[in-house]
Write a protein that holds these residues in place. Structure first.
Motif, PDB file in Angstrom:
ATOM      1  N   GLU A   1     -32.213 -52.549 101.433  1.00 56.67           N
ATOM      2  CA  GLU A   1     -31.089 -51.971 100.690  1.00 56.67           C
ATOM      3  C   GLU A   1     -31.030 -52.552  99.276  1.00 56.67           C
ATOM      4  O   GLU A   1     -30.768 -51.833  98.313  1.00 56.67           O
ATOM      5  N   ASP A   2     -31.287 -53.855  99.157  1.00 53.95           N
ATOM      6  CA  ASP A   2     -31.317 -54.472  97.827  1.00 53.95           C
ATOM      7  C   ASP A   2     -32.464 -53.916  96.992  1.00 53.95           C
ATOM      8  O   ASP A   2     -32.325 -53.747  95.779  1.00 53.95           O
ATOM      9  N   LEU A   3     -33.593 -53.636  97.631  1.00 57.61           N
ATOM     10  CA  LEU A   3     -34.711 -53.035  96.914  1.00 57.61           C
ATOM     11  C   LEU A   3     -34.314 -51.662  96.382  1.00 57.61           C
ATOM     12  O   LEU A   3     -34.606 -51.325  95.226  1.00 57.61           O
ATOM     13  N   GLN A   4     -33.617 -50.884  97.186  1.00 59.03           N
ATOM     14  CA  GLN A   4     -33.166 -49.573  96.740  1.00 59.03           C
ATOM     15  C   GLN A   4     -32.153 -49.695  95.600  1.00 59.03           C
ATOM     16  O   GLN A   4     -32.211 -48.938  94.625  1.00 59.03           O
TER      17      GLN A   4
ATOM     18  N   ILE B   1     -37.870 -59.158 101.203  1.00 62.13           N
ATOM     19  CA  ILE B   1     -38.876 -58.166 100.831  1.00 62.13           C
ATOM     20  C   ILE B   1     -39.555 -58.607  99.538  1.00 62.13           C
ATOM     21  O   ILE B   1     -38.888 -58.971  98.568  1.00 62.13           O
ATOM     22  N   LYS B   2     -40.881 -58.562  99.541  1.00 58.73           N
ATOM     23  CA  LYS B   2     -41.650 -58.803  98.314  1.00 58.73           C
ATOM     24  C   LYS B   2     -42.130 -57.452  97.806  1.00 58.73           C
ATOM     25  O   LYS B   2     -42.679 -56.654  98.558  1.00 58.73           O
TER      26      LYS B   2
ATOM     27  N   LYS C   1     -28.707 -58.455  89.802  1.00 60.97           N
ATOM     28  CA  LYS C   1     -28.359 -59.534  90.739  1.00 60.97           C
ATOM     29  C   LYS C   1     -29.160 -59.490  92.029  1.00 60.97           C
ATOM     30  O   LYS C   1     -29.364 -60.523  92.668  1.00 60.97           O
ATOM     31  N   GLU C   2     -29.655 -58.323  92.429  1.00 61.38           N
ATOM     32  CA  GLU C   2     -30.420 -58.218  93.672  1.00 61.38           C
ATOM     33  C   GLU C   2     -31.794 -58.897  93.580  1.00 61.38           C
ATOM     34  O   GLU C   2     -32.390 -59.225  94.603  1.00 61.38           O
ATOM     35  N   LEU C   3     -32.291 -59.099  92.371  1.00 56.71           N
ATOM     36  CA  LEU C   3     -33.592 -59.751  92.202  1.00 56.71           C
ATOM     37  C   LEU C   3     -33.435 -61.257  92.391  1.00 56.71           C
ATOM     38  O   LEU C   3     -32.869 -61.942  91.547  1.00 56.71           O
TER      39      LEU C   3
END
Length: 95
Positions: free
Chosen positions: A63-66, A2-3, A33-35
């Protein structure tokens, strides 16, 4: 993947204010860490229709974006941005 792209127009559009705010946004780099990547850019045209700062981030999943959205470091940045921004727009898409 996701961008996540956000554009900010600041209340104070002086070069000093823009650079200060960009440096605050850059301070997230390496702390969430998700970035997978984080890029902060400042506008060089400086027209009336220009936005002052862009944030481009890449994460693996929605989910990482959230997780990024609610991360304490990001929440501190949001609090600052809510004080200094005039307006912001965003787009999130799969890459």
């Amino acid at each position: 993947m996701i961008k996540h792209i956000v554009l900010f127009k600041l209340k104070d559009r002086s070069p000093e204010s823009i650079e200060h705010t960009a440096s605050i946004l850059r301070s997230m780099n390496g702390k969430i860490k998700e970035l997978l990547s984080l890029e902060i850019g400042t506008d060089v045209i400086r027209s009336e229709r220009s936005y002052d700062i862009s944030l481009t981030a890449v994460v693996e999943t929605l989910e990482d974006l959230q997780t990024y959205q609610v991360h304490p470091v990001h929440q501190e940045i949001i609090a600052h941005m809510n004080e200094v921004k005039d307006v912001s727009i965003a787009v999130d898409y799969e890459i």
